[in-house]
Scaffold this active site. Structure first.
Site, PDB file in Angstrom:
ATOM      1  N   HIS A 213       0.791  -1.232   0.000  1.00 59.91           N
ATOM      2  CA  HIS A 213       0.000   0.000   0.000  1.00 59.91           C
ATOM      3  C   HIS A 213       0.824   1.284   0.000  1.00 59.91           C
ATOM      4  O   HIS A 213       0.275   2.370  -0.187  1.00 59.91           O
ATOM      5  CB  HIS A 213      -0.952   0.021   1.200  1.00 59.91           C
ATOM      6  CG  HIS A 213      -0.274   0.431   2.472  1.00 59.91           C
ATOM      7  ND1 HIS A 213       0.427  -0.463   3.238  1.00 59.91           N
ATOM      8  CD2 HIS A 213      -0.165   1.632   3.093  1.00 59.91           C
ATOM      9  CE1 HIS A 213       0.924   0.160   4.288  1.00 59.91           C
ATOM     10  NE2 HIS A 213       0.594   1.435   4.219  1.00 59.91           N
TER      11      HIS A 213
HETATM   12  C1  UD1 Z   1      -1.930   6.151   5.186  1.00 59.61           C
HETATM   13  C2  UD1 Z   1      -0.645   6.630   5.870  1.00 59.61           C
HETATM   14  C3  UD1 Z   1       0.352   5.491   5.925  1.00 59.61           C
HETATM   15  C4  UD1 Z   1      -0.254   4.263   6.566  1.00 59.61           C
HETATM   16  C5  UD1 Z   1      -1.542   3.906   5.829  1.00 59.61           C
HETATM   17  C6  UD1 Z   1      -2.235   2.717   6.451  1.00 59.61           C
HETATM   18  C7  UD1 Z   1      -0.157   9.015   5.520  1.00 59.61           C
HETATM   19  C8  UD1 Z   1       0.740   9.976   4.855  1.00 59.61           C
HETATM   20  N1  UD1 Z   1      -0.028   7.727   5.144  1.00 59.61           N
HETATM   21  O1  UD1 Z   1      -1.594   5.789   3.851  1.00 59.61           O
HETATM   22  O2  UD1 Z   1       1.471   5.899   6.699  1.00 59.61           O
HETATM   23  O3  UD1 Z   1       0.660   3.206   6.506  1.00 59.61           O
HETATM   24  O4  UD1 Z   1      -2.432   5.025   5.876  1.00 59.61           O
HETATM   25  O5  UD1 Z   1      -3.275   2.239   5.639  1.00 59.61           O
HETATM   26  O6  UD1 Z   1      -0.932   9.402   6.350  1.00 59.61           O
HETATM   27  N2  UD1 Z   1      -8.631   5.265   0.206  1.00 59.61           N
HETATM   28  C9  UD1 Z   1      -9.881   4.709   0.046  1.00 59.61           C
HETATM   29  N3  UD1 Z   1     -10.629   4.453   1.177  1.00 59.61           N
HETATM   30  C10 UD1 Z   1     -10.187   4.745   2.433  1.00 59.61           C
HETATM   31  C11 UD1 Z   1      -8.923   5.318   2.569  1.00 59.61           C
HETATM   32  C12 UD1 Z   1      -8.156   5.579   1.459  1.00 59.61           C
HETATM   33  O7  UD1 Z   1     -10.316   4.433  -1.064  1.00 59.61           O
HETATM   34  O8  UD1 Z   1     -10.909   4.479   3.400  1.00 59.61           O
HETATM   35  C13 UD1 Z   1      -7.794   5.500  -1.008  1.00 59.61           C
HETATM   36  C14 UD1 Z   1      -7.990   6.856  -1.644  1.00 59.61           C
HETATM   37  O9  UD1 Z   1      -7.822   6.711  -3.003  1.00 59.61           O
HETATM   38  C15 UD1 Z   1      -6.832   7.638  -1.076  1.00 59.61           C
HETATM   39  C16 UD1 Z   1      -5.753   6.589  -1.005  1.00 59.61           C
HETATM   40  O10 UD1 Z   1      -6.430   5.397  -0.642  1.00 59.61           O
HETATM   41  O11 UD1 Z   1      -6.459   8.728  -1.857  1.00 59.61           O
HETATM   42  C17 UD1 Z   1      -4.659   6.876  -0.026  1.00 59.61           C
HETATM   43  O12 UD1 Z   1      -5.197   7.116   1.273  1.00 59.61           O
HETATM   44  P1  UD1 Z   1      -4.354   7.996   2.338  1.00 59.61           P
HETATM   45  O13 UD1 Z   1      -5.079   8.044   3.621  1.00 59.61           O
HETATM   46  O14 UD1 Z   1      -3.978   9.288   1.718  1.00 59.61           O
HETATM   47  O15 UD1 Z   1      -3.006   7.209   2.485  1.00 59.61           O
HETATM   48  P2  UD1 Z   1      -2.707   5.653   2.724  1.00 59.61           P
HETATM   49  O16 UD1 Z   1      -2.041   5.123   1.524  1.00 59.61           O
HETATM   50  O17 UD1 Z   1      -3.895   4.928   3.242  1.00 59.61           O
END
Ligand code: UD1
Length: 382
Positions: free
Chosen positions: A220
């Site tokens: 991820h």
């Molecule tokens: C975040 C943390 C990372 C952690 C991870 C655990 C930061 C900078 N990164 O990364 O350190 O290891 O969480 O999972 O805070 N999305 C969905 N549904 C959700 C959440 C996210 O579809 O419920 C998708 C969206 O497209 C979003 C992408 O995942 O843009 C990334 O989500 P984001 O919270 O920005 O970062 P993570 O990769 O989850």
């Protein structure tokens, strides 16, 4: 007098981590500590958030900012604005943040600027790679905190090197913070939920998996998911291992990875993966299911910080899909190998672990009572 602590959660691992503290507070410290939970809404899909509240018995958040996804700046800014208002209303004695996500830095920054002491759990960890957003979040958060709890001896050394004094004062303040090495609250959680998972999880049965005859993998990190070449190399390595060794590879997939596979990889390759009998792409797993998958896997291949350690807790070899790790002790002790997103190195590490068995598992992560230790210090040091 009862101290009011605001806990900030937002991303999946923080929700999971928070359960250890909520459990300790409600079982042993409810006369001295009141916990107010604020969910930033960084993660919002049911499988990334709600499932953990239900199965881990975490109290419902008192506030939810529903910030959702966005660029780093936009997401963090929305959180800071919302959190500041809540802090002004609630007037807590301290704000507690976990780990290194955007929710962590938002909580710390909003609190420190209005003179509310910040408590950082999982302090001192460093990857020494500032191109990771998490590295920026964790360093800055540590330097705004009044009370720092580090899970490992490595974390304590890192803080000392950055100028933190290990002498503790009667009262912890931002200018004179107290630092404690207390063990890892995720070790508390993994031990606590292990037997519950044995009784309740049906994920192996549902997916026709046999203990020690499959590999668990998760991907991820943005550096792996958002760069087509890296994502392709990792998935190609997994496909090759699964075909050559005739072994099942189970991948509970983060929504970000699902989206990026469709956006960045060729439809033929994605179809190949989806049609492979040995590659099992599942929705994100709950905590009880992920523990069951970890405990019964023959090996774990991951870029998650949490899974690296849980592999160690359950004595499984781990291939780390990153160039470096904050949990360096498991690499130095030979339990895990860093391979980045390099296909050849993934295959080589797989080969190595398939033919080695004499690993040791020293007690790097405490005694499973980190949360209770932290509660005591919240009462005595704030
Ligand atoms: C975040 C943390 C990372 C952690 C991870 C655990 C930061 C900078 N990164 O990364 O350190 O290891 O969480 O999972 O805070 N999305 C969905 N549904 C959700 C959440 C996210 O579809 O419920 C998708 C969206 O497209 C979003 C992408 O995942 O843009 C990334 O989500 P984001 O919270 O920005 O970062 P993570 O990769 O989850």
């Amino acid at each position: 007098m009862r101290k009011k602590i605001i806990t900030i959660i937002g991303a999946r691992p923080q929700i999971i981590k928070s359960s250890a503290m909520s459990r300790a507070i409600s079982k042993h410290f409810s006369e001295s500590l009141e916990e107010i939970i604020v969910h930033t809404g960084q993660h919002y899909d049911a499988g990334m958030s709600e499932v953990f509240f239900n199965e881990m018995n975490i109290p419902k958040p008192h506030h939810n900012l529903h910030v959702g996804s966005g660029s780093h700046g936009a997401q963090t800014a929305k959180m800071i604005e919302g959190l500041e208002l809540i802090f002004q209303q609630e007037k807590p004695d301290a704000v507690l943040v976990y780990g290194d996500t955007n929710s962590t830095i938002a909580g710390a920054l909003a609190a420190a600027k209005i003179h509310i002491p910040v408590v950082h759990i999982e302090a001192g960890l460093r990857s020494f790679n500032k191109s990771m957003p998490e590295e920026i979040n964790r360093i800055t958060c540590d330097h705004m905190s009044s009370l720092l709890f580090t899970p490992t001896a490595t974390g304590l050394n890192n803080l000392q090197r950055e100028g933190f004094s290990l002498e503790t004062e009667t009262k912890a303040t931002i200018d004179s913070p107290n630092v404690y090495h207390c063990g890892d609250i995720m070790y508390d959680n993994s031990m606590y939920f292990s037997s519950i998972s044995d009784k309740q999880s049906t994920i192996l049965k549902e997916n026709g998996l046999t203990a020690n005859h499959y590999i668990l993998s998760t991907i991820h990190r943005d550096s792996n998911t958002d760069v087509a070449e890296n994502l392709h190399q990792i998935l190609e390595a997994l496909l090759e291992i699964s075909e050559n060794e005739n072994v099942k590879i189970v991948i509970p997939m983060h929504p970000r990875t699902v989206n990026k596979m469709a956006e960045l990889l060729s439809p033929e390759f994605v179809l190949n993966l989806e049609q492979s009998e040995n590659i099992l792409i599942l929705p994100p797993a709950g905590f009880l299911d992920i523990i069951a998958l970890e405990k019964n896997a023959q090996m774990i291949i991951t870029d998650s910080g949490g899974l690296q350690k849980e592999a160690f807790f359950f004595q499984k070899p781990c291939i780390i899909l990153r160039p470096q790790t904050e949990w360096i002790e498991i690499v130095e002790n030979g339990n895990a190998i860093l391979v980045d997103s390099d296909k050849a190195r993934i295959l080589e590490a797989f080969e190595y672990f398939s033919n080695s068995s004499d690993h040791t598992y020293p007690n790097f992560y405490g005694d499973g009572k980190a949360a209770e230790f932290i509660c005591q210090k919240l009462i005595s040091d704030l």
